[in-house]
Write a protein that holds these residues in place. Structure first.
Motif, PDB file in Angstrom:
ATOM      1  N   ARG A   1       0.832  -1.216   0.000  1.00 35.16           N
ATOM      2  CA  ARG A   1       0.000   0.000   0.000  1.00 35.16           C
ATOM      3  C   ARG A   1       0.858   1.253   0.000  1.00 35.16           C
ATOM      4  N   TRP A   2       2.049   1.170   0.606  1.00 32.01           N
ATOM      5  CA  TRP A   2       2.955   2.324   0.564  1.00 32.01           C
ATOM      6  C   TRP A   2       3.491   2.535  -0.847  1.00 32.01           C
ATOM      7  N   MET A   3       3.874   1.440  -1.525  1.00 32.90           N
ATOM      8  CA  MET A   3       4.362   1.562  -2.900  1.00 32.90           C
ATOM      9  C   MET A   3       3.256   2.012  -3.848  1.00 32.90           C
ATOM     10  N   GLN A   4       2.023   1.650  -3.557  1.00 33.97           N
ATOM     11  CA  GLN A   4       0.899   2.141  -4.355  1.00 33.97           C
ATOM     12  C   GLN A   4       0.830   3.664  -4.279  1.00 33.97           C
ATOM     13  N   LYS A   5       1.074   4.186  -3.064  1.00 34.08           N
ATOM     14  CA  LYS A   5       1.060   5.637  -2.879  1.00 34.08           C
ATOM     15  C   LYS A   5       2.264   6.285  -3.549  1.00 34.08           C
ATOM     16  N   VAL A   6       3.449   5.666  -3.402  1.00 30.43           N
ATOM     17  CA  VAL A   6       4.680   6.225  -3.973  1.00 30.43           C
ATOM     18  C   VAL A   6       4.594   6.301  -5.488  1.00 30.43           C
ATOM     19  N   THR A   7       4.041   5.246  -6.099  1.00 30.08           N
ATOM     20  CA  THR A   7       3.990   5.181  -7.566  1.00 30.08           C
ATOM     21  C   THR A   7       2.704   5.752  -8.148  1.00 30.08           C
ATOM     22  N   SER A   8       1.822   6.232  -7.244  1.00 26.03           N
ATOM     23  CA  SER A   8       0.530   6.808  -7.669  1.00 26.03           C
ATOM     24  C   SER A   8      -0.281   5.813  -8.495  1.00 26.03           C
ATOM     25  N   SER A   9      -0.231   4.539  -8.098  1.00 35.79           N
ATOM     26  CA  SER A   9      -0.989   3.505  -8.797  1.00 35.79           C
ATOM     27  C   SER A   9      -2.460   3.559  -8.410  1.00 35.79           C
ATOM     28  N   ALA A  10      -3.319   3.193  -9.330  1.00 39.83           N
ATOM     29  CA  ALA A  10      -4.757   3.223  -9.061  1.00 39.83           C
ATOM     30  C   ALA A  10      -5.148   2.127  -8.078  1.00 39.83           C
ATOM     31  N   ASN A  11      -4.514   0.958  -8.205  1.00 44.00           N
ATOM     32  CA  ASN A  11      -4.835  -0.179  -7.340  1.00 44.00           C
ATOM     33  C   ASN A  11      -3.549  -0.828  -6.836  1.00 44.00           C
ATOM     34  N   PRO A  12      -3.587  -1.422  -5.665  1.00 40.42           N
ATOM     35  CA  PRO A  12      -2.391  -2.098  -5.144  1.00 40.42           C
ATOM     36  C   PRO A  12      -2.106  -3.373  -5.922  1.00 40.42           C
ATOM     37  N   ILE A  13      -0.834  -3.708  -6.043  1.00 42.16           N
ATOM     38  CA  ILE A  13      -0.413  -4.935  -6.709  1.00 42.16           C
ATOM     39  C   ILE A  13      -0.215  -6.006  -5.646  1.00 42.16           C
ATOM     40  N   GLU A  14      -0.773  -7.166  -5.872  1.00 46.47           N
ATOM     41  CA  GLU A  14      -0.643  -8.249  -4.901  1.00 46.47           C
ATOM     42  C   GLU A  14       0.501  -9.169  -5.329  1.00 46.47           C
ATOM     43  N   GLN A  15       1.588  -9.182  -4.562  1.00 46.50           N
ATOM     44  CA  GLN A  15       2.705 -10.066  -4.837  1.00 46.50           C
ATOM     45  C   GLN A  15       3.438 -10.395  -3.544  1.00 46.50           C
ATOM     46  N   ASP A  16       4.381 -11.323  -3.619  1.00 51.72           N
ATOM     47  CA  ASP A  16       5.087 -11.827  -2.453  1.00 51.72           C
ATOM     48  C   ASP A  16       6.025 -10.770  -1.873  1.00 51.72           C
ATOM     49  N   LEU A  17       6.379 -10.938  -0.584  1.00 52.39           N
ATOM     50  CA  LEU A  17       7.234  -9.957   0.083  1.00 52.39           C
ATOM     51  C   LEU A  17       8.600  -9.855  -0.593  1.00 52.39           C
ATOM     52  N   GLY A  18       9.158 -10.990  -1.018  1.00 51.86           N
ATOM     53  CA  GLY A  18      10.450 -10.951  -1.702  1.00 51.86           C
ATOM     54  C   GLY A  18      10.403 -10.099  -2.962  1.00 51.86           C
ATOM     55  N   GLN A  19       9.301 -10.186  -3.688  1.00 53.78           N
ATOM     56  CA  GLN A  19       9.143  -9.372  -4.903  1.00 53.78           C
ATOM     57  C   GLN A  19       9.022  -7.891  -4.572  1.00 53.78           C
ATOM     58  N   TRP A  20       8.387  -7.586  -3.426  1.00 54.41           N
ATOM     59  CA  TRP A  20       8.257  -6.188  -3.023  1.00 54.41           C
ATOM     60  C   TRP A  20       9.609  -5.611  -2.614  1.00 54.41           C
ATOM     61  N   ILE A  21      10.449  -6.429  -1.999  1.00 55.48           N
ATOM     62  CA  ILE A  21      11.794  -5.953  -1.634  1.00 55.48           C
ATOM     63  C   ILE A  21      12.562  -5.566  -2.899  1.00 55.48           C
ATOM     64  N   ASN A  22      12.449  -6.385  -3.950  1.00 50.17           N
ATOM     65  CA  ASN A  22      13.097  -6.065  -5.224  1.00 50.17           C
ATOM     66  C   ASN A  22      12.464  -4.840  -5.872  1.00 50.17           C
ATOM     67  N   ALA A  23      11.141  -4.685  -5.706  1.00 49.68           N
ATOM     68  CA  ALA A  23      10.455  -3.527  -6.289  1.00 49.68           C
ATOM     69  C   ALA A  23      10.933  -2.227  -5.645  1.00 49.68           C
ATOM     70  N   VAL A  24      11.161  -2.250  -4.340  1.00 48.86           N
ATOM     71  CA  VAL A  24      11.680  -1.067  -3.643  1.00 48.86           C
ATOM     72  C   VAL A  24      13.085  -0.738  -4.150  1.00 48.86           C
ATOM     73  N   ARG A  25      13.895  -1.778  -4.352  1.00 53.15           N
ATOM     74  CA  ARG A  25      15.260  -1.569  -4.865  1.00 53.15           C
ATOM     75  C   ARG A  25      15.214  -0.929  -6.254  1.00 53.15           C
ATOM     76  N   ARG A  26      14.337  -1.431  -7.122  1.00 49.91           N
ATOM     77  CA  ARG A  26      14.238  -0.863  -8.474  1.00 49.91           C
ATOM     78  C   ARG A  26      13.718   0.564  -8.445  1.00 49.91           C
ATOM     79  N   GLN A  27      12.792   0.850  -7.552  1.00 54.17           N
ATOM     80  CA  GLN A  27      12.167   2.168  -7.494  1.00 54.17           C
ATOM     81  C   GLN A  27      13.145   3.238  -7.013  1.00 54.17           C
ATOM     82  N   PHE A  28      13.946   2.908  -5.997  1.00 54.77           N
ATOM     83  CA  PHE A  28      14.779   3.925  -5.356  1.00 54.77           C
ATOM     84  C   PHE A  28      16.265   3.765  -5.647  1.00 54.77           C
ATOM     85  N   GLY A  29      16.691   2.611  -6.169  1.00 55.40           N
ATOM     86  CA  GLY A  29      18.114   2.403  -6.428  1.00 55.40           C
ATOM     87  C   GLY A  29      18.758   1.535  -5.358  1.00 55.40           C
TER      88      GLY A  29
END
Length: 329
Positions: free
Chosen positions: A244-272
């Protein structure tokens, strides 16, 4: 030759009187609680001396497993264990006090005590009775049962209070002091100060109920359920928070449902790679602890089984995530 004399019936009061005499002769410390006034009495030869000011007395239940939480009494019946407060440090959440266990099988018993300075009628009655008055007390002595546990109970939990209102504490140290009393040092088992209250102004309206529900499950399981269950709830809450935090950061219309490991990688890609390292590390900690509670995964990778300290670590990591995304207050 067999005896044909009639067998005397068992007399509970006579047995109890003999039991008291034997124990008193051993010189044990004694505690008495007056059910009518809530006053406390102490003494080495019996609970005869009034304690003034009156200390706080709580029912105590040793928790050796989650099922023991069901043994917490619903009312004060004068049985079980009792805890007398000594000191409390709110900063470290450490509490010290003396622990007692029930003395004999009788809930309440008449006891001759010294007149209490707070009760004027006691003083009047005692003037004609050698300075003493009769009270109905629940009598306790030092909790030797705890001393018989492994490591004197250190590391186990102690529930203080009744079923409808109790707190959980971890036994850090157990000491036998000069009076013979058992002094315990406790640390609060509470998520207060660990899991922050959510700041609803920082969270999208449609995301708030789900995030709050996930955190409520964490709070309800903390220190009450098995370590694996606590870690599972922390992992689920971490997924809800970061998605839900990444939904806010990326201004997404709906939250993406995925595993915690994938979210850790998504944070890395988003911020470096060099940014949000602490946030990713806290999430990674929770994610890495999760498989340790699965027997097949633990065996397959030769992982150490998680314990209560690991579950507490997961709680603190989750609390850090809440603060790191600025959703706590």
């Amino acid at each position: 030759m067999a005896s044909f004399l009639p067998r005397r019936p068992f007399n509970l009061k006579m047995w109890h009187a003999c039991y008291l005499e034997d124990i008193i002769g051993a010189g044990m410390a004694r505690l008495g609680f007056d059910r009518r006034t809530g006053l406390v009495y102490e003494g080495m030869d019996g609970p005869t001396h009034p304690v003034w000011p009156t200390p706080a007395l709580s029912q105590a239940t040793l928790i050796e497993g989650p099922a023991d939480l069901q043994r917490i009494p619903s009312d004060f019946d004068g049985l079980g264990w009792a805890f007398i407060d000594g000191s409390f440090d709110p900063g470290s959440r450490v509490r010290r006090g003396r622990l007692f266990q029930k003395f004999g099988p009788v809930s309440w018993e008449p006891t001759q005590v010294e007149a209490h300075p707070a009760i004027n009628s006691d003083l009047l009655k005692a003037a004609n009775n050698g300075g003493r008055v009769s009270k109905e007390l629940s009598v306790y002595y030092e909790c030797t049962d705890l001393l018989q546990r492994r490591n004197r109970g250190e590391g186990l939990q102690l529930a203080l209070g009744r079923k409808d209102g109790h707190s959980l504490w971890r036994i850090l140290q157990t000491e036998r002091i000069a009076s013979g009393d058992v002094l315990v040092t406790l640390r609060a088992e509470s998520v207060f100060g660990v899991i922050s209250e959510l700041d609803s102004t920082q969270i999208a309206t449609n995301s708030l109920p789900g995030v709050q529900a996930a955190l409520n499950r964490v709070v309800n399981s903390a220190y009450r359920e098995l370590p694996q269950s606590v870690v599972d709830h922390c992992r689920n809450a971490a997924v809800m928070l970061i998605s839900r935090w990444m939904q806010k950061v990326t201004s997404s219309a709906n939250p993406i449902e995925q595993d915690l490991g994938q979210w850790i990688n998504a944070v890395r890609r988003q911020f470096g790679e060099g940014e949000r390292v602490a946030l990713r590390s806290a999430l990674e900690t929770i994610n890495r602890l999760h498989p340790r509670g699965k027997d097949n995964e633990s065996f397959k990778h030769s992982l150490r089984q998680i314990d209560e300290l690991d579950a507490e670590y997961a709680l603190h990591a989750l609390g850090f995530v809440i603060r790191e995304v600025n959703w706590g207050r």
